[in-house]
Design a protein around this motif. Structure first.
Motif, mmCIF file in Angstrom:
data_model
loop_
_atom_site.group_PDB
_atom_site.id
_atom_site.type_symbol
_atom_site.label_atom_id
_atom_site.label_comp_id
_atom_site.label_asym_id
_atom_site.label_seq_id
_atom_site.Cartn_x
_atom_site.Cartn_y
_atom_site.Cartn_z
ATOM 1 N N ASP A 61 0.912 -1.244 0.140
ATOM 2 C CA ASP A 61 -0.087 0.444 -0.170
ATOM 3 C C ASP A 61 0.937 1.229 -0.142
ATOM 4 O O ASP A 61 0.409 1.846 -0.627
ATOM 5 N N ASP A 62 1.869 1.033 0.490
ATOM 6 C CA ASP A 62 2.989 2.902 0.947
ATOM 7 C C ASP A 62 3.858 2.870 -0.484
ATOM 8 O O ASP A 62 3.728 3.884 -0.620
ATOM 9 N N THR A 65 0.892 4.058 -3.408
ATOM 10 C CA THR A 65 0.705 5.074 -2.906
ATOM 11 C C THR A 65 1.782 6.314 -3.140
ATOM 12 O O THR A 65 1.088 7.452 -3.906
ATOM 13 N N HIS A 122 -7.620 0.625 -1.099
ATOM 14 C CA HIS A 122 -8.052 0.723 -0.597
ATOM 15 C C HIS A 122 -7.623 0.454 0.862
ATOM 16 O O HIS A 122 -6.201 -0.040 1.233
ATOM 17 N N GLY A 123 -8.149 1.137 1.747
ATOM 18 C CA GLY A 123 -7.633 1.471 3.224
ATOM 19 C C GLY A 123 -8.470 0.142 3.901
ATOM 20 O O GLY A 123 -9.594 -0.451 3.409
ATOM 21 N N THR A 127 -12.750 1.291 1.587
ATOM 22 C CA THR A 127 -12.849 2.833 1.057
ATOM 23 C C THR A 127 -11.724 3.500 0.599
ATOM 24 O O THR A 127 -10.658 3.000 0.552
ATOM 25 N N LYS A 129 -8.679 5.279 -0.433
ATOM 26 C CA LYS A 129 -7.195 5.470 -0.519
ATOM 27 C C LYS A 129 -7.108 6.824 -1.643
ATOM 28 O O LYS A 129 -6.749 7.891 -1.000
ATOM 29 N N THR A 131 -8.332 10.189 -2.457
ATOM 30 C CA THR A 131 -9.344 10.075 -2.954
ATOM 31 C C THR A 131 -9.194 11.021 -3.071
ATOM 32 O O THR A 131 -8.741 12.001 -3.916
#
Length: 204
Positions: A61-62, A65, A122-123, A127, A129, A131
């Protein structure tokens, strides 16, 4: 004289390593999609150990991002670098849309990678991430451009934030359409979109 330990040289090496991993992640995302873009596959593509990825990123995830943020910067900077900022604002907007459309051919892999991250990252609560806050810097730059047009008198009065969000949404939809329909001429689409947008905001 050599650089001191932990000084600029080390920082440069770390930045290069991170960039190497991010570039590999873009390649893998483009080739196999988000689900199959494992850290092991990305490490193999980057020709580094999986442990090195964990050294720079806390997990997938990191890393995703960081890839999204880096890729968005690359794409927006690429468009901005091709603009004549001294031109009238309507001309700048038309050129920016053409530059964005050209990305469908010049930066296809980066667009695919960004698209897949935005729609899959997603978190814990499920939801997304990525946004609208992800675009905040972009929105602010566009608002500044719209305000300049209003001050200069080339654009009519309107809510610049609403227009910035609308404009970016139109760009995203254009890029998505061009990706799904590669037979479409990018600049013809961009010019048609520019006509529609400018007809609504240009001062008559």
């Amino acid at each position: 004289m050599s650089a001191p330990p932990g000084g600029p040289r080390r920082r440069l090496d770390e930045d290069r390593r991170r960039a190497q991993i991010i570039t590999a992640a873009v390649e893998v995302l483009d080739e196999v999609g988000y689900g199959a873009a494992t850290l092991t596959r990305i490490a193999d593509c980057a020709a580094v150990s999986k442990g090195l990825i964990w050294h720079y990123f806390t997990g997938k995830d990191d890393l995703m991002t960081a890839v999204a943020e880096s890729t968005l910067t690359t794409l927006t900077d690429g468009i901005a670098d091709g603009l004549d900022r001294t031109a009238p604002v309507p001309d700048v907007l038309r050129s920016a849309l053409r530059g964005a459309a050209d990305l469908s051919r010049t930066h296809r892999k980066e667009l695919n990678a960004l698209y897949r991250i935005v729609h899959n990252l997603h978190g814990p609560d499920g939801t997304p991430k990525m946004t609208l806050a992800f675009y905040e810097t972009t929105y602010q730059a566009q608002e500044n451009l719209f305000r300049r047009g209003q001050v200069e008198g080339s654009l009519r009065d309107f809510d610049t934030r609403v227009m910035a969000v609308t404009y970016q949404g139109a760009v995203d939809m254009m890029l998505g359409y061009l990706n799904e329909h590669p037979e479409t001429e990018p600049r013809a689409y961009a010019d048609a979109l520019a006509d529609l947008l400018l007809n609504g905001i240009e001062r008559s």
